[in-house]
Design a protein around this motif. Sequence first.
Motif, PDB file in Angstrom:
ATOM      1  N   GLU A  16     -39.490 -75.333  47.086  1.00 13.82           N
ATOM      2  CA  GLU A  16     -39.176 -75.671  47.836  1.00 13.82           C
ATOM      3  C   GLU A  16     -38.671 -73.668  48.405  1.00 13.82           C
ATOM      4  OE1 GLU A  16     -34.820 -76.689  49.221  1.00 13.82           O
ATOM      5  OE2 GLU A  16     -35.272 -76.980  46.545  1.00 13.82           O
ATOM      6  N   ARG A  17     -38.118 -72.725  47.571  1.00 17.40           N
ATOM      7  CA  ARG A  17     -38.609 -71.593  47.882  1.00 17.40           C
ATOM      8  C   ARG A  17     -39.515 -70.776  48.757  1.00 17.40           C
ATOM      9  NH1 ARG A  17     -38.249 -67.351  49.881  1.00 17.40           N
ATOM     10  NH2 ARG A  17     -37.535 -65.259  49.077  1.00 17.40           N
ATOM     11  N   GLN A  18     -40.107 -72.199  48.626  1.00 13.11           N
ATOM     12  CA  GLN A  18     -41.908 -71.306  49.561  1.00 13.11           C
ATOM     13  C   GLN A  18     -41.930 -71.656  50.535  1.00 13.11           C
ATOM     14  OE1 GLN A  18     -45.529 -72.012  47.584  1.00 13.11           O
ATOM     15  NE2 GLN A  18     -47.026 -71.544  48.582  1.00 13.11           N
ATOM     16  N   ARG A  19     -41.163 -73.267  50.479  1.00 13.30           N
ATOM     17  CA  ARG A  19     -41.747 -74.420  51.481  1.00 13.30           C
ATOM     18  C   ARG A  19     -39.782 -73.134  52.919  1.00 13.30           C
ATOM     19  NH1 ARG A  19     -38.045 -77.634  53.486  1.00 13.30           N
ATOM     20  NH2 ARG A  19     -37.234 -77.719  51.555  1.00 13.30           N
ATOM     21  N   LEU A  20     -38.910 -73.318  52.136  1.00  8.46           N
ATOM     22  CA  LEU A  20     -38.350 -72.791  53.158  1.00  8.46           C
ATOM     23  C   LEU A  20     -38.650 -71.259  53.902  1.00  8.46           C
ATOM     24  CD1 LEU A  20     -34.777 -73.805  50.928  1.00  8.46           C
ATOM     25  CD2 LEU A  20     -35.793 -74.861  52.811  1.00  8.46           C
ATOM     26  N   GLY A  21     -38.768 -70.577  53.370  1.00 10.57           N
ATOM     27  CA  GLY A  21     -39.378 -69.202  53.747  1.00 10.57           C
ATOM     28  C   GLY A  21     -40.745 -69.597  54.971  1.00 10.57           C
ATOM     29  N   SER A  22     -41.705 -70.576  54.704  1.00  9.71           N
ATOM     30  CA  SER A  22     -42.329 -70.814  55.646  1.00  9.71           C
ATOM     31  C   SER A  22     -41.476 -71.191  56.740  1.00  9.71           C
ATOM     32  CB  SER A  22     -43.111 -72.023  55.297  1.00  9.71           C
ATOM     33  OG  SER A  22     -44.201 -71.606  54.250  1.00  9.71           O
ATOM     34  N   GLU A  23     -40.648 -72.432  56.405  1.00  8.95           N
ATOM     35  CA  GLU A  23     -39.844 -72.878  57.267  1.00  8.95           C
ATOM     36  C   GLU A  23     -38.552 -71.383  57.752  1.00  8.95           C
ATOM     37  OE1 GLU A  23     -37.620 -75.844  56.102  1.00  8.95           O
ATOM     38  OE2 GLU A  23     -38.781 -76.777  56.029  1.00  8.95           O
ATOM     39  N   LEU A  24     -38.328 -70.880  57.426  1.00  8.60           N
ATOM     40  CA  LEU A  24     -37.607 -68.895  57.908  1.00  8.60           C
ATOM     41  C   LEU A  24     -38.705 -69.502  58.847  1.00  8.60           C
ATOM     42  CD1 LEU A  24     -34.944 -67.851  57.735  1.00  8.60           C
ATOM     43  CD2 LEU A  24     -35.555 -66.753  55.675  1.00  8.60           C
ATOM     44  N   ASP A  25     -39.726 -68.133  58.621  1.00  8.46           N
ATOM     45  CA  ASP A  25     -40.651 -67.743  59.188  1.00  8.46           C
ATOM     46  C   ASP A  25     -41.138 -68.616  61.008  1.00  8.46           C
ATOM     47  OD1 ASP A  25     -40.763 -66.017  57.283  1.00  8.46           O
ATOM     48  OD2 ASP A  25     -42.856 -66.606  57.011  1.00  8.46           O
ATOM     49  N   LEU A  26     -40.563 -69.738  61.036  1.00 12.39           N
ATOM     50  CA  LEU A  26     -40.982 -70.084  62.484  1.00 12.39           C
ATOM     51  C   LEU A  26     -39.671 -70.078  62.935  1.00 12.39           C
ATOM     52  CD1 LEU A  26     -42.591 -71.876  63.809  1.00 12.39           C
ATOM     53  CD2 LEU A  26     -41.619 -74.283  62.219  1.00 12.39           C
ATOM     54  N   ALA A  27     -38.925 -70.329  62.625  1.00 14.16           N
ATOM     55  CA  ALA A  27     -37.224 -70.895  62.768  1.00 14.16           C
ATOM     56  C   ALA A  27     -37.078 -69.377  62.724  1.00 14.16           C
ATOM     57  CB  ALA A  27     -36.013 -71.127  61.808  1.00 14.16           C
ATOM     58  N   ARG A  28     -37.002 -68.112  62.974  1.00 16.06           N
ATOM     59  CA  ARG A  28     -36.680 -66.778  63.506  1.00 16.06           C
ATOM     60  C   ARG A  28     -37.958 -66.234  64.326  1.00 16.06           C
ATOM     61  NH1 ARG A  28     -36.545 -63.540  57.547  1.00 16.06           N
ATOM     62  NH2 ARG A  28     -34.497 -63.650  57.534  1.00 16.06           N
ATOM     63  N   ASN A  29     -38.889 -67.033  64.611  1.00 15.13           N
ATOM     64  CA  ASN A  29     -40.067 -66.722  65.520  1.00 15.13           C
ATOM     65  C   ASN A  29     -38.999 -67.674  66.711  1.00 15.13           C
ATOM     66  OD1 ASN A  29     -41.422 -65.423  64.310  1.00 15.13           O
ATOM     67  ND2 ASN A  29     -42.819 -67.127  63.462  1.00 15.13           N
ATOM     68  N   GLU A  30     -38.587 -69.327  66.801  1.00 19.37           N
ATOM     69  CA  GLU A  30     -38.068 -70.111  67.297  1.00 19.37           C
ATOM     70  C   GLU A  30     -36.387 -68.721  68.080  1.00 19.37           C
ATOM     71  OE1 GLU A  30     -37.439 -73.407  65.642  1.00 19.37           O
ATOM     72  OE2 GLU A  30     -38.939 -74.319  66.271  1.00 19.37           O
ATOM     73  N   ALA A  31     -36.362 -68.241  67.888  1.00 18.04           N
ATOM     74  CA  ALA A  31     -35.270 -67.772  67.764  1.00 18.04           C
ATOM     75  C   ALA A  31     -35.087 -66.651  68.807  1.00 18.04           C
ATOM     76  CB  ALA A  31     -33.607 -67.135  66.543  1.00 18.04           C
ATOM     77  N   ARG A  32     -36.261 -66.125  68.178  1.00 20.53           N
ATOM     78  CA  ARG A  32     -36.861 -64.622  69.273  1.00 20.53           C
ATOM     79  C   ARG A  32     -37.403 -65.270  71.010  1.00 20.53           C
ATOM     80  NH1 ARG A  32     -41.703 -62.794  66.408  1.00 20.53           N
ATOM     81  NH2 ARG A  32     -43.112 -64.632  68.060  1.00 20.53           N
ATOM     82  N   GLU A  33     -38.090 -66.031  71.080  1.00 18.01           N
ATOM     83  CA  GLU A  33     -38.121 -66.923  72.254  1.00 18.01           C
ATOM     84  C   GLU A  33     -37.714 -67.408  72.768  1.00 18.01           C
ATOM     85  OE1 GLU A  33     -41.394 -66.546  73.055  1.00 18.01           O
ATOM     86  OE2 GLU A  33     -41.837 -65.429  71.564  1.00 18.01           O
ATOM     87  N   ALA A  34     -35.947 -67.836  71.569  1.00 14.24           N
ATOM     88  CA  ALA A  34     -34.829 -68.320  72.618  1.00 14.24           C
ATOM     89  C   ALA A  34     -34.229 -67.235  73.149  1.00 14.24           C
ATOM     90  CB  ALA A  34     -33.901 -68.903  71.701  1.00 14.24           C
ATOM     91  N   LEU A  35     -34.135 -66.461  72.124  1.00 18.10           N
ATOM     92  CA  LEU A  35     -33.351 -65.343  73.268  1.00 18.10           C
ATOM     93  C   LEU A  35     -34.152 -64.672  74.471  1.00 18.10           C
ATOM     94  CD1 LEU A  35     -32.115 -63.055  70.343  1.00 18.10           C
ATOM     95  CD2 LEU A  35     -31.109 -65.117  71.485  1.00 18.10           C
ATOM     96  N   ILE A  36     -35.661 -64.264  73.950  1.00 17.32           N
ATOM     97  CA  ILE A  36     -36.145 -63.718  75.442  1.00 17.32           C
ATOM     98  C   ILE A  36     -36.380 -64.372  76.365  1.00 17.32           C
ATOM     99  CG2 ILE A  36     -38.879 -63.733  76.190  1.00 17.32           C
ATOM    100  CD1 ILE A  36     -39.492 -62.940  72.867  1.00 17.32           C
ATOM    101  N   ASP A  37     -35.871 -66.237  76.650  1.00 20.05           N
ATOM    102  CA  ASP A  37     -36.178 -66.523  77.704  1.00 20.05           C
ATOM    103  C   ASP A  37     -34.445 -66.978  78.335  1.00 20.05           C
ATOM    104  OD1 ASP A  37     -38.709 -67.831  76.961  1.00 20.05           O
ATOM    105  OD2 ASP A  37     -38.557 -69.561  76.284  1.00 20.05           O
ATOM    106  N   GLY A  38     -33.318 -66.465  77.444  1.00 15.62           N
ATOM    107  CA  GLY A  38     -31.985 -66.756  77.897  1.00 15.62           C
ATOM    108  C   GLY A  38     -32.028 -67.411  77.135  1.00 15.62           C
ATOM    109  N   LYS A  39     -31.940 -67.630  76.255  1.00 16.23           N
ATOM    110  CA  LYS A  39     -31.583 -69.308  75.716  1.00 16.23           C
ATOM    111  C   LYS A  39     -30.842 -69.191  74.409  1.00 16.23           C
ATOM    112  CE  LYS A  39     -35.130 -72.339  77.667  1.00 16.23           C
ATOM    113  NZ  LYS A  39     -36.000 -73.567  77.162  1.00 16.23           N
TER     114      LYS A  39
END
Length: 219
Positions: A16-39
């Motif tokens: 589960e820790r490995q899966r969550l780590g992958s999901e966290l990386d993805l969520a951080r990328n999505e959050a970064r893109e949202a900030l870039i887009d002004g969302k």
Amino acid sequence: MDKDGTDKRLAELKAERQRLGSELDLARNEAREALIDGKRPSNSAAALAERIFIVDDAIAELSNRLGAAAESAERNNRKRRAEAALDATSKRTKLAASVDEALVALASNWNAYAEALRKDVGQVSGAGGDLTAVERALTNNRSAEPLVKALIAAGGVSFARSLGIDTPIRERHATPLTDAEGRVAESLRAELLRIKASSPQPNVSREAKAELNQMETNL
């Protein structure tokens, strides 16, 4: 939870820790893109990070429990080994006490025997007795051969060697001390028969000669 259950759960948490780590990386990328887009970024990354923290804490706790269980098992194994060794030592101690008692008795009885032999040797030899089987018990400069033979007769050459006695005597030549004294007694009985055989009384002489011949035949 037993060890197998703990191992299984620990493996599940690590997966589960490995899966969550992958999901966290993805969520951080999505959050970064949202900030870039002004969302406004979602809270997924924070939630995942919190979840990972909890999972890591659970993994650490289970690992500690496994380590403690392993240490406890090792202590129990050491305890069992020590208790078994102590029990074996207790049994050996009883045998050791018997050996000590036997050695004390041997030393005391041997000294008494050697002293009695020393006092009697003149009387026995003067009476025609053959002391060959026991006379070397009186030596002072080397091992007492009758005692060595008796030790070998009792326990074999290996027993004599365990006492530090290096001797060419083998089991077939070993003789219990009572047998050695028996030979001395036999020589005296033979002397008595020779005396009777020289008797002027024919019946006494004849009977003694017959017994003497029988004795010599049996030798």
